[in-house]
Scaffold this motif. Structure first.
Motif, mmCIF file in Angstrom:
data_model
loop_
_atom_site.group_PDB
_atom_site.id
_atom_site.type_symbol
_atom_site.label_atom_id
_atom_site.label_comp_id
_atom_site.label_asym_id
_atom_site.label_seq_id
_atom_site.Cartn_x
_atom_site.Cartn_y
_atom_site.Cartn_z
ATOM 1 N N ASN A 33 -7.790 0.950 -2.387
ATOM 2 C CA ASN A 33 -7.176 -0.199 -1.751
ATOM 3 C C ASN A 33 -5.661 -0.045 -1.730
ATOM 4 O O ASN A 33 -5.048 0.440 -2.684
ATOM 5 C CB ASN A 33 -7.549 -1.479 -2.509
ATOM 6 C CG ASN A 33 -6.892 -2.684 -1.881
ATOM 7 O OD1 ASN A 33 -7.145 -3.003 -0.728
ATOM 8 N ND2 ASN A 33 -6.023 -3.337 -2.623
ATOM 9 N N SER A 34 -5.058 -0.434 -0.625
ATOM 10 C CA SER A 34 -3.606 -0.433 -0.485
ATOM 11 C C SER A 34 -3.230 -1.552 0.479
ATOM 12 O O SER A 34 -3.914 -1.768 1.484
ATOM 13 C CB SER A 34 -3.112 0.900 0.080
ATOM 14 O OG SER A 34 -1.744 0.804 0.447
ATOM 15 N N THR A 35 -2.138 -2.232 0.190
ATOM 16 C CA THR A 35 -1.670 -3.269 1.108
ATOM 17 C C THR A 35 -1.197 -2.672 2.436
ATOM 18 O O THR A 35 -0.999 -3.403 3.404
ATOM 19 C CB THR A 35 -0.541 -4.107 0.475
ATOM 20 O OG1 THR A 35 0.531 -3.229 0.113
ATOM 21 C CG2 THR A 35 -1.043 -4.861 -0.753
ATOM 22 N N ASP A 36 -1.041 -1.345 2.499
ATOM 23 C CA ASP A 36 -0.694 -0.690 3.768
ATOM 24 C C ASP A 36 -1.753 -0.929 4.829
ATOM 25 O O ASP A 36 -1.469 -0.810 6.023
ATOM 26 C CB ASP A 36 -0.531 0.821 3.574
ATOM 27 C CG ASP A 36 0.685 1.186 2.754
ATOM 28 O OD1 ASP A 36 1.628 0.361 2.651
ATOM 29 O OD2 ASP A 36 0.700 2.291 2.193
ATOM 30 N N SER A 145 -8.963 -7.022 -1.502
ATOM 31 C CA SER A 145 -8.891 -5.680 -2.071
ATOM 32 C C SER A 145 -10.180 -4.909 -1.798
ATOM 33 O O SER A 145 -11.234 -5.233 -2.342
ATOM 34 C CB SER A 145 -8.652 -5.789 -3.581
ATOM 35 O OG SER A 145 -8.648 -4.514 -4.155
ATOM 36 N N SER A 147 -11.637 -0.684 -0.460
ATOM 37 C CA SER A 147 -11.318 0.704 -0.115
ATOM 38 C C SER A 147 -11.288 0.879 1.391
ATOM 39 O O SER A 147 -11.861 0.089 2.137
ATOM 40 C CB SER A 147 -12.367 1.643 -0.710
ATOM 41 O OG SER A 147 -12.325 1.597 -2.114
#
Length: 191
Positions: A33-36, A145, A147
């Motif tokens: 997970n990434s806020t990107d 959140s 993947s």
């Protein structure tokens, strides 16, 4: 030789060296997970070169969701189905864009450029630089959140058969707002 052939030097070894191959049976890429990848209500662009080589039933190309599926477990997902794109975008409780189809098809066994772009409330699909679908919607995409999966909609489901190259996800920028000529060189970062 066309610009696409020049870029990929045909379908031989160069394709293997400059793309990721998926055989439709157990392979996919996952990113933590990434806020990107959480777009909210902002502009974004998801683009890549794709070559479909196998089964053309619905296959996950790129997705941010969980194996449980459904709108409550999905931020967004882009499929290839019958050589057309199908996309879903969720606000976390329901799909505000559901089964959004492109009006044109990709060409099997050839490299095709695909771009999904949000510019304000205007959403567009481009294939090989030509707009092939649009929708207007002001909703906010879920930012839960999860993947990110490439080559499947989640592990073990709707696994893609083909190649992906130059995948770029740009948060905050609608890179394309009208028809364009796809880049035949490696993509660069955009802020």
């Amino acid at each position: 030789m066309s610009p696409i052939q020049q870029m990929f030097l045909g379908a031989g070894a160069a394709v293997q060296n400059y793309s990721v191959g998926f055989d439709g049976s157990g392979d996919y890429l996952s990113l933590a997970n990434s806020t990107d990848f959480d777009f909210g209500s902002g502009d974004f662009t998801i683009e890549c070169w794709v070559k479909v080589t196998g089964n053309t039933s619905i296959k996950g190309l790129i997705a941010k969701r969980t194996p449980n599926g459904g709108a409550t477990n999905t931020n967004w997902v882009i499929y290839i189905d019958g050589l057309r794109t199908r996309s879903w975008f969720s606000n976390g409780s329901s799909y505000f864009i559901s089964d959004w189809n492109s009006s044109s098809s990709l060409v099997a066994n050839q490299w095709n450029h695909l771009a999904i772009v949000r510019n304000g409330d205007d959403w567009k699909v481009y294939m090989n630089g030509t707009q092939t679908g649009s929708v207007t919607n002001s909703s906010t995409i879920a930012s839960t959140s999860r993947s990110l999966y490439i080559g499947a909609d989640h592990p073990g489901n709707a696994e893609f058969e083909g190649y992906v190259s130059n995948l770029r996800v740009v948060k905050g920028t609608a890179v394309y707002t009208s028809n364009f000529t796809p880049s035949y060189v490696a993509l660069t970062n955009i802020t």
